[in-house]
Motif scaffolding. Structure first.
Motif, PDB file in Angstrom:
ATOM      1  N   LEU A 133     -25.405 -16.616  11.982  1.00 32.23           N
ATOM      2  CA  LEU A 133     -26.498 -15.861  11.376  1.00 32.23           C
ATOM      3  C   LEU A 133     -26.951 -14.671  12.222  1.00 32.23           C
ATOM      4  CD1 LEU A 133     -27.944 -16.114   8.730  1.00 32.23           C
ATOM      5  CD2 LEU A 133     -29.650 -17.559   9.794  1.00 32.23           C
ATOM      6  N   PRO A 134     -27.060 -14.812  13.542  1.00 41.66           N
ATOM      7  CA  PRO A 134     -27.511 -13.660  14.329  1.00 41.66           C
ATOM      8  C   PRO A 134     -26.646 -12.432  14.145  1.00 41.66           C
ATOM      9  CG  PRO A 134     -27.555 -15.621  15.675  1.00 41.66           C
ATOM     10  CD  PRO A 134     -26.895 -16.000  14.393  1.00 41.66           C
ATOM     11  N   THR A 159     -25.669 -11.368  11.273  1.00 39.80           N
ATOM     12  CA  THR A 159     -26.077 -10.676  10.056  1.00 39.80           C
ATOM     13  C   THR A 159     -27.519 -10.201  10.097  1.00 39.80           C
ATOM     14  OG1 THR A 159     -26.478 -12.862   9.171  1.00 39.80           O
ATOM     15  CG2 THR A 159     -24.455 -11.775   8.507  1.00 39.80           C
ATOM     16  N   LEU A 171     -25.217 -16.673  20.596  1.00 41.11           N
ATOM     17  CA  LEU A 171     -24.718 -17.809  19.801  1.00 41.11           C
ATOM     18  C   LEU A 171     -23.406 -17.559  19.054  1.00 41.11           C
ATOM     19  CD1 LEU A 171     -27.714 -19.640  18.095  1.00 41.11           C
ATOM     20  CD2 LEU A 171     -26.212 -20.466  19.881  1.00 41.11           C
ATOM     21  N   PHE A 179     -20.854 -15.571  19.482  1.00 38.07           N
ATOM     22  CA  PHE A 179     -19.676 -15.456  20.334  1.00 38.07           C
ATOM     23  C   PHE A 179     -19.418 -16.768  21.062  1.00 38.07           C
ATOM     24  CE2 PHE A 179     -19.854 -11.046  19.507  1.00 38.07           C
ATOM     25  CZ  PHE A 179     -21.197 -10.733  19.464  1.00 38.07           C
ATOM     26  N   LEU A 219     -18.547 -13.927  27.918  1.00 33.76           N
ATOM     27  CA  LEU A 219     -19.040 -13.163  26.786  1.00 33.76           C
ATOM     28  C   LEU A 219     -20.560 -13.039  26.853  1.00 33.76           C
ATOM     29  CD1 LEU A 219     -16.883 -14.598  23.908  1.00 33.76           C
ATOM     30  CD2 LEU A 219     -16.844 -12.279  24.764  1.00 33.76           C
ATOM     31  N   GLU A 247      -6.660 -13.517  19.144  1.00 35.55           N
ATOM     32  CA  GLU A 247      -7.787 -12.671  18.782  1.00 35.55           C
ATOM     33  C   GLU A 247      -9.000 -13.490  18.411  1.00 35.55           C
ATOM     34  OE1 GLU A 247      -4.482 -10.257  18.881  1.00 35.55           O
ATOM     35  OE2 GLU A 247      -4.724 -11.804  17.390  1.00 35.55           O
ATOM     36  N   ARG A 248      -8.775 -14.690  17.901  1.00 36.75           N
ATOM     37  CA  ARG A 248      -9.921 -15.468  17.455  1.00 36.75           C
ATOM     38  C   ARG A 248     -10.459 -16.369  18.544  1.00 36.75           C
ATOM     39  NH1 ARG A 248      -6.497 -16.821  12.607  1.00 36.75           N
ATOM     40  NH2 ARG A 248      -6.656 -14.975  11.346  1.00 36.75           N
ATOM     41  N   LEU A 301     -12.097 -13.587  22.192  1.00 39.00           N
ATOM     42  CA  LEU A 301     -12.685 -12.263  22.109  1.00 39.00           C
ATOM     43  C   LEU A 301     -13.857 -12.264  21.141  1.00 39.00           C
ATOM     44  CD1 LEU A 301      -9.388 -10.304  22.151  1.00 39.00           C
ATOM     45  CD2 LEU A 301     -11.063 -10.478  23.958  1.00 39.00           C
ATOM     46  N   PRO A 302     -14.728 -11.323  21.299  1.00 36.67           N
ATOM     47  CA  PRO A 302     -15.947 -11.300  20.493  1.00 36.67           C
ATOM     48  C   PRO A 302     -15.633 -11.394  19.013  1.00 36.67           C
ATOM     49  CG  PRO A 302     -16.028  -9.598  22.117  1.00 36.67           C
ATOM     50  CD  PRO A 302     -14.703 -10.244  22.264  1.00 36.67           C
ATOM     51  N   PRO A 310     -15.427 -10.702  15.380  1.00 35.62           N
ATOM     52  CA  PRO A 310     -15.608  -9.446  14.652  1.00 35.62           C
ATOM     53  C   PRO A 310     -16.887  -9.501  13.839  1.00 35.62           C
ATOM     54  CG  PRO A 310     -13.908 -10.800  13.672  1.00 35.62           C
ATOM     55  CD  PRO A 310     -14.256 -11.422  14.989  1.00 35.62           C
ATOM     56  N   GLY A 311     -17.717  -8.591  14.016  1.00 29.96           N
ATOM     57  CA  GLY A 311     -18.957  -8.625  13.251  1.00 29.96           C
ATOM     58  C   GLY A 311     -20.153  -8.724  14.162  1.00 29.96           C
ATOM     59  N   ALA A 312     -20.152  -7.923  15.178  1.00 34.15           N
ATOM     60  CA  ALA A 312     -21.294  -7.987  16.082  1.00 34.15           C
ATOM     61  C   ALA A 312     -22.403  -7.140  15.500  1.00 34.15           C
ATOM     62  CB  ALA A 312     -20.869  -7.478  17.450  1.00 34.15           C
ATOM     63  N   ALA A 313     -22.698  -7.413  14.227  1.00 28.18           N
ATOM     64  CA  ALA A 313     -23.633  -6.532  13.540  1.00 28.18           C
ATOM     65  C   ALA A 313     -25.028  -6.636  14.116  1.00 28.18           C
ATOM     66  CB  ALA A 313     -23.654  -6.852  12.049  1.00 28.18           C
TER      67      ALA A 313
END
Lengths: 278, 299, 370
Positions: free
Chosen positions: A105-106, A108, A145, A147, A197, A263-264, A267-268, A270-273
């Motif tokens: 959630l964090p 988004t 959270l 990551f 991270l 990649e999964r 690493l961070p 995807p979506g460090a919005a």
């Protein structure tokens, strides 16, 4: 594949990679260049900007505080997340999707929105508890959270948590032993991932500190930039190099081996919005 | 957590014991749920509730305050910057990802690029802004270099500290993010599909038009949406780059949150935040739906 | 237990196959020679199986015919036309891959119709023809299913329909059954053969499973290290292997050390004639098929170099395979089950070797993988 196509592909790749490399390396190089400029046009290169770092007590304090925050956040994250994730795997599998949702959630909820909601909470804490920069850890754990969850989940998926814990329990181990002496050592690289991270994120965090009026590393760099551009850029480069080294360690040593694409794994996500970095 | 010394054989053997006795093992999740509830859900609720809260009870005045020119301008600017940096980042990032995906999956290049992208996708905020100022700021390295060759990029004003500059700086972390998100999708493209297409008489164009294109489209769109949400939520970079005004929504929020400018208006800040939440929520939901299709096809 | 689908003779071509010739094909990469002068002529409508262990070059040969790889030397001639330099999309070949080749975003019939779409056939006709092909492989009701809604066997049948929809000149099958369950494999291989015979298309079938190859091929080419070691009908390959590698790769073989003397080999007291009587004298390993080993029971007091104890019996239906321990070596004997039941585990037995000509291997050749 025909030879002609293979050649076309190679040309394409070379061009793209060279352009990409240039685009990403030039600003970093420019930072180095800027931080070693002399005082006026035509002046020789100097490390003045770097050496003056130590003359700014605020800066040193901010570095110290940020490192402290990074450490506290990492530890808090592990203490909060690891037992919970293990427990959910063993006893509460139905809760797994909820936990996953909460942890992602964090990403988004934009950091700036979280700050708006957290500022009354922080005001309350500053008045009724103690007003210290380390209060930021509470918020940072939340930011970290997504990551950390991904990294730890990859690590837990690679080992058979159920069997290991049942074996340990049948031999008489208590839950503390199970968690910290049986399971944790078997996911050391995932733990390392999650911590690195967290450290990288905390060191680069600006939004929360700035809007809650605490002086962490990034805020200090920013304020210093208004006064002494060279030095602030020198510190920026230093913090970037530090984060880079951390994440290189992570990429090369923190690779989870089984069943998970690299990649999964570490690493961070995807979506460090919602990261407070941007 | 359950007391030790009593092998919890009972709970282990009856995972669905229903409500006959209070399921003690739920306590194990409490600390986490409590923490997240307090520091994540509560602030979100505060924002949502606060957007509708006035001094004398629930009100829509905060929302209607949004209908001011500078607010609408900020939203439009945010949307433009986010869209632009998302599209540029998506296209450039997809090309870069393709260059990496077609190489040796275990080679050095791939590991270096994916590690670098992991770092750069997180690289933002103040450090990034300063990096670009050092590069193409008014006395930046590249600016001076171009000036020496007769090119003044700021002939019509310094655009770095305005929206175009923001878009440029954003692409610096958008492209690596795109690589990280899109690369798994590219990896999911099996070589047999290309070979099958060829054996059935299709050339390169047919392959991309009928096979690879449709298969990658959801992943590409989803990634673009992700990039959009990423840029939309960004605050620190803009704060470091743009010195004044309310150019984009996050900065507007920060202006109304802190009372430094003497214009603190927490209600408006919350209304703006609510607006952001709505937009990001829509984008991320669409992203999640697209992801489902991608993961089915490109496992 | 193979139900060899009877070949109604090469050439019951309802639509007419074409001749395919591989002439002296060479392929090298990264210092490894994958194909070392491969020669093969396939008659119209014939199903040739290339059989061999991994790395023998069979898949490479197939891909050269398809055009997915470029030969370093030699020619591929299809229907009298030299296609060696042509790209795959122009070659008019139908190819079935080992797995994962269906386009996941298309339904079964869309997959099958894809090649027709490339050839600009109009939609109505495409749909009709796709329907025909799906019916040919027995999947009429599955036209609107996606790949992930089909079982492995069904996916491969759709892949076959897709390859045949364009009426190619050659059908190429790259280990199409390897990724499937054993039961599905047997059924599907017979399906493939049935369809191939019905259409009469020249087919090249690559596999590492000798049972498959022997069951459905008109001719089998056993490959090793980039060359065809023996090419011939399945019965010949099995009963008259030309080289030790073929003898050991196809079917089971007992390796019995012995000594060659004047055109026959002395093995444990028995003298067996050689397939190649001109072989030099000296120590060698005789390759004896289990069917050539017979059993008699002499009771507890029996002694001799061919006397041993039954360790186990594998029930294979009409025949059984009996494992006998001779002390220093273990021998497999294949007998009708009715006979084998007379020798339960623990029985002391005397073996006899039928005097059929055998191949020999010198010990250095032991390195070949079976």
């Amino acid at each position: 594949m025909t030879r002609a196509r293979r050649l076309r592909l190679r040309v394409f790749r070379t061009i793209v990679l060279v352009l990409g490399g240039a685009f990403f390396l030039v600003p970093i190089g420019a930072m180095f260049e800027f931080s070693t400029r002399g005082n006026h046009v035509g002046a020789p290169r100097t490390l003045d900007a770097w050496t003056t770092i130590v003359t700014y007590p605020d800066l040193l304090g901010a570095i110290r505080d940020s490192l402290g925050l990074a450490a506290i956040t990492s530890v808090a994250m592990v203490v909060l997340l690891l037992p919970t994730m293990i427990w959910v795997r063993l006893r509460l599998p139905r809760l797994k999707r909820t936990i996953e949702f909460l942890c992602l959630l964090p990403l988004t909820i934009p950091a700036i929105v979280l700050v708006v909601g957290l500022s009354p909470v922080y005001r309350w804490m500053a008045i009724n508890l103690v007003d210290t920069i380390f209060l930021l850890s509470f918020a940072y754990v939340i930011l970290v959270l997504p990551f950390a969850y991904r990294a730890l989940d990859a690590g837990l998926s690679a080992i058979d948590v159920k069997t290991l814990s049942e074996a340990a329990r049948s031999l008489g181990a208590g839950w503390g032993t199970v968690m910290f002496r049986v399971i944790a050592p078997n996911m050391s690289s995932a733990l390392l991932n999650a911590c690195l991270l967290s450290v990288a994120l905390v060191l680069g965090e600006f939004t929360f500190a700035n809007l809650l009026s605490y002086l962490n590393l990034q805020v200090e760099i920013f304020q210093l930039g208004l006064a002494n551009a060279g030095t602030s850029i020198a510190v920026s480069v230093a913090s970037l190099m530090f984060a880079f080294i951390l994440l290189v360690i992570l990429a090369f040593f923190g690779r989870v081996r089984a069943r998970v694409a690299p990649e999964r794994a570490g690493l961070p996500f995807p979506g460090a919005a919602g990261g407070g970095l941007r | 957590m359950i007391a030790t010394g009593n092998p919890d054989v009972k709970t282990a053997r009856r995972p669905r014991e229903g409500g006959r006795r209070f399921p003690l093992h739920w306590i194990g999740a409490f600390p986490f749920l409590l923490y997240v509830g307090l520091f994540l859900l509560l602030p979100t609720v505060i924002v949502i509730v606060g957007a509708f809260a006035g001094k004398d009870g629930p009100t829509l005045s905060n929302i209607t305050e949004l209908n001011q020119e500078f607010v609408l301008n900020a939203f439009v600017a945010s949307l433009l910057v986010s869209t632009a940096s998302a599209v540029v980042g998506a296209v450039a990032g997809a090309l870069l990802a393709y260059a990496v995906a077609t190489g040796n999956p275990r080679g050095v290049l791939r590991r270096v690029v994916t590690s670098a992208c992991g770092v750069l996708a997180q690289f933002g905020g103040v450090t990034l802004a300063f990096a670009f100022i050092a590069t193409i700021g008014s006395v930046g390295f590249v600016t001076l270099w171009l000036q020496d060759r007769g090119l003044n990029i700021y002939a019509h004003g310094v655009w770095l500290t305005e929206l175009p500059g923001l878009v440029l700086v954003y692409t610096y972390f958008q492209i690596p993010l795109m690589v990280l998100v899109f690369l798994p999708a590219l990896d999911g493209i099996r070589p047999q599909w290309r070979e099958a297409t060829e054996s059935l008489g299709g050339g390169t164009w047919h392959y991309w038009r009928y096979v690879a294109g449709p298969l990658l489209a959801p992943a590409f769109l989803g990634a673009t949406l992700l990039l959009f949400a990423n840029a939309f939520s960004a605050y620190a970079t803009a704060a470091a780059l743009i010195s004044q005004g309310n150019p984009i929504v996050p900065i507007a929020i920060s202006n109304f949150l802190t009372s430094e400018t003497g214009r603190a208006n927490p209600g408006l800040a919350q209304a703006l935040a609510l607006g952001m939440v709505v937009i990001v929520a829509i984008v991320m939901t669409t992203y999640a739906l697209l992801q489902r299709r991608t993961s089915r096809w490109l496992r | 237990m193979t139900t060899a689908v009877a070949a109604a003779g090469v050439g019951t071509a309802t639509r007419g196959g074409v001749e395919v010739r591989l002439e002296n094909l060479q392929r090298r990469y990264a210092g490894v020679t994958a194909l070392d002068g491969l020669n093969l002529t396939m008659a119209p409508g014939e199903l040739v199986a290339l059989l061999g262990p991994s790395g023998c070059g069979k898949t490479t040969a197939l891909r050269l015919v398809a055009g997915l790889e470029q030969a370093d030397g030699g020619r591929v001639v299809v229907g009298g036309e030299d296609v060696t330099g042509q790209p795959t999309s122009k070659r008019d070949v139908g190819m079935v891959f080992q797995a994962y080749s269906l386009f996941p975003h298309m339904t079964a019939w869309q997959n099958v119709a894809f090649g027709l779409q490339m050839r600009k056939v109009d939609a109505g006709q495409r749909r009709r023809r796709a329907g025909e092909m799906l019916e040919l492989v027995g999947l009429s009701g599955y036209a609107d299913r996606f790949a992930h809604q089909l079982s492995g066997g069904q996916q491969q049948r759709v892949a076959l329909a897709r390859a045949l929809a364009i009426q190619p000149k050659v059908l190429l099958l790259d280990e199409p059954l390897s990724a499937l369950d054993a039961k599905v494999r047997a059924r599907l291989r017979d399906e493939i053969r049935r369809v191939q015979l019905e259409i009469g298309i020249t087919t090249l079938f690559v596999t590492h499973d000798q049972e498959e190859a022997l069951a459905i091929a008109d001719r089998v080419g056993v490959m090793h290290s980039g060359r065809i070691e023996q090419l011939g009908p399945p019965t010949v390959i099995y009963s008259r292997p030309a080289t030790p590698f073929v003898a050991e790769f196809v079917g089971l073989t007992n390796r019995l050390p012995g000594v060659v003397q004047r055109g026959s080999v002395e093995v444990r007291g028995a003298s067996i004639p050689l397939v190649q009587p001109a072989a030099a004298d000296g120590p060698a390993v005789a390759l004896v098929r289990p069917e050539a080993v017979t059993i008699a029971s002499d009771g507890e007091a029996a002694t001799g170099p061919l006397v041993g104890t039954v360790i186990a019996t594998a029930f294979l239906g009409a025949t059984s395979r009996v494992t006998v321990d001779l002390g220093d070596v273990t021998v497999l004997a294949q007998l009708p089950t009715s006979e084998a039941t007379a020798y339960p585990a623990g029985t002391r037995v005397r073996l006899a070797l039928r005097p059929d000509p055998v191949l020999i291997a010198r010990d250095e050749a032991k390195a070949e993988s079976a």
